[in-house]
Design a protein around this motif. Sequence first.
Motif, PDB file in Angstrom:
ATOM      1  N   PHE A   1       0.838  -1.193   0.000  1.00  0.00           N
ATOM      2  CA  PHE A   1       0.000   0.000   0.000  1.00  0.00           C
ATOM      3  C   PHE A   1       0.879   1.252   0.000  1.00  0.00           C
ATOM      4  CE2 PHE A   1      -2.076   3.375   2.463  1.00  0.00           C
ATOM      5  CZ  PHE A   1      -3.185   3.590   1.655  1.00  0.00           C
ATOM      6  N   ALA A   2       1.969   1.218   0.796  1.00  0.00           N
ATOM      7  CA  ALA A   2       2.862   2.380   0.894  1.00  0.00           C
ATOM      8  C   ALA A   2       3.508   2.675  -0.466  1.00  0.00           C
ATOM      9  CB  ALA A   2       3.928   2.123   1.958  1.00  0.00           C
ATOM     10  N   ILE A   3       3.887   1.607  -1.166  1.00  0.00           N
ATOM     11  CA  ILE A   3       4.524   1.811  -2.476  1.00  0.00           C
ATOM     12  C   ILE A   3       3.534   2.454  -3.456  1.00  0.00           C
ATOM     13  CG2 ILE A   3       5.459   0.591  -4.511  1.00  0.00           C
ATOM     14  CD1 ILE A   3       6.658  -1.426  -2.441  1.00  0.00           C
ATOM     15  N   ILE A   4       2.316   1.930  -3.450  1.00  0.00           N
ATOM     16  CA  ILE A   4       1.291   2.488  -4.357  1.00  0.00           C
ATOM     17  C   ILE A   4       1.014   3.959  -4.001  1.00  0.00           C
ATOM     18  CG2 ILE A   4      -1.139   2.302  -5.055  1.00  0.00           C
ATOM     19  CD1 ILE A   4      -0.822  -0.759  -4.503  1.00  0.00           C
ATOM     20  N   TYR A   5       0.931   4.206  -2.690  1.00  0.00           N
ATOM     21  CA  TYR A   5       0.637   5.564  -2.247  1.00  0.00           C
ATOM     22  C   TYR A   5       1.778   6.513  -2.637  1.00  0.00           C
ATOM     23  CZ  TYR A   5      -1.161   9.289   0.734  1.00  0.00           C
ATOM     24  OH  TYR A   5      -1.661  10.475   1.203  1.00  0.00           O
ATOM     25  N   ALA A   6       3.025   6.028  -2.480  1.00  0.00           N
ATOM     26  CA  ALA A   6       4.189   6.844  -2.850  1.00  0.00           C
ATOM     27  C   ALA A   6       4.131   7.179  -4.344  1.00  0.00           C
ATOM     28  CB  ALA A   6       5.485   6.090  -2.513  1.00  0.00           C
ATOM     29  N   ALA A   7       3.781   6.172  -5.157  1.00  0.00           N
ATOM     30  CA  ALA A   7       3.688   6.391  -6.611  1.00  0.00           C
ATOM     31  C   ALA A   7       2.632   7.462  -6.891  1.00  0.00           C
ATOM     32  CB  ALA A   7       3.332   5.075  -7.296  1.00  0.00           C
TER      33      ALA A   7
END
Length: 316
Positions: A243-249
């Motif tokens: 989720f953090a990676i998607i949010y960062a993107a």
Amino acid sequence: MPKSAALLSCVVPVYNEEAVIASFLKALNATLQTLGYAYEILVIDDGSTDNTPQVIEEIRKEIPLRYLRFSRNFGKEKALSAGLDFARGKAVILLDADFQHPLELLSQFIKEWEAGYDMVYAVRTDRRGESFIKRCCAKTFYQLTSKMNRIHIPPNAGDFRLLDQKIVRAIQQLPERNRFMKGLYSWVGFKQKAVEFEVQPRAHGTSQWHFYSLLDLAITGITSFTAFPLRMIALGGIGVASFAIIYAAWIIVSTLLFGIKTPGWATIVTTITFFGGLQLFALGVVGEYIGRVFDEVKGRPHYIIDEALSFDDTQA
Ligand code: UDP
Ligand code: MG
């Protein structure tokens, strides 16, 4: 050997039951006399601090008893283990001293055992005598464990049961100190049969179980049978990281497209405290397992015996 020539053992764990123990043992003795088997009664005094030892001393003049007293209160599960260690019968019956387990069921236990079942356990048909919260917790616990464990622990079955000698031997081979007996009974397998009964109100006093001891038992039940919670933490970690990676993107894309907006501190504080809590929770779960490993590696005896009467073979 026909089963009727066999010895039956009755194991009664006792903790501060001075008010009921005498009448209970008399009633138990009377019931056992009607069953047509030779029998022995083992009373395991789990470190009573009231007059239970004196009352039992008196009743021993009337009823032949094998009496074992722990040096302190080790808990019912340990008392039952001691009973199984010393029982000499071809079958062992476990039952509480507070009249909550109806003695009428013993003949039914024997009937099923004679029919070839290795374990006959009593299942309570209703838990009406218990508080709403206790019933909800029990229900959640059984649902949780049956999902997580590979073994099936029958709901609403307690320690009130008959065990054939081969089950007793199998349970004795399990060395763990964190003994969740309900789980161990299922774990060993063999031919098992349920018998229904209505749990009786306690004859006197209150249950020795409190919220904390029930919670402790539930956690032991889960952690001593499955590493599922550990796996859930790992999976949860992967989920959160994804989720953090998607949010960062998304932040990168939105910054390129719309420019930098003033970030909200509330969001950040909430996120930090949420994940702080989650991490502490995960640590706690890992800690539960480590704590149990710690208990096991110390290798301490399961219980310490202070006094043993009518035990020529006290070697626990
Ligand atoms: N008991 C025991 N050690 C303990 C608590 C209880 O040996 O630390 C015995 C108690 O004397 C009784 C049985 O275990 O014979 C069941 O205890 P209780 O009635 O308190 O539990 P519940 O019926 O609520 O499961
Ligand atoms: Mg009880």
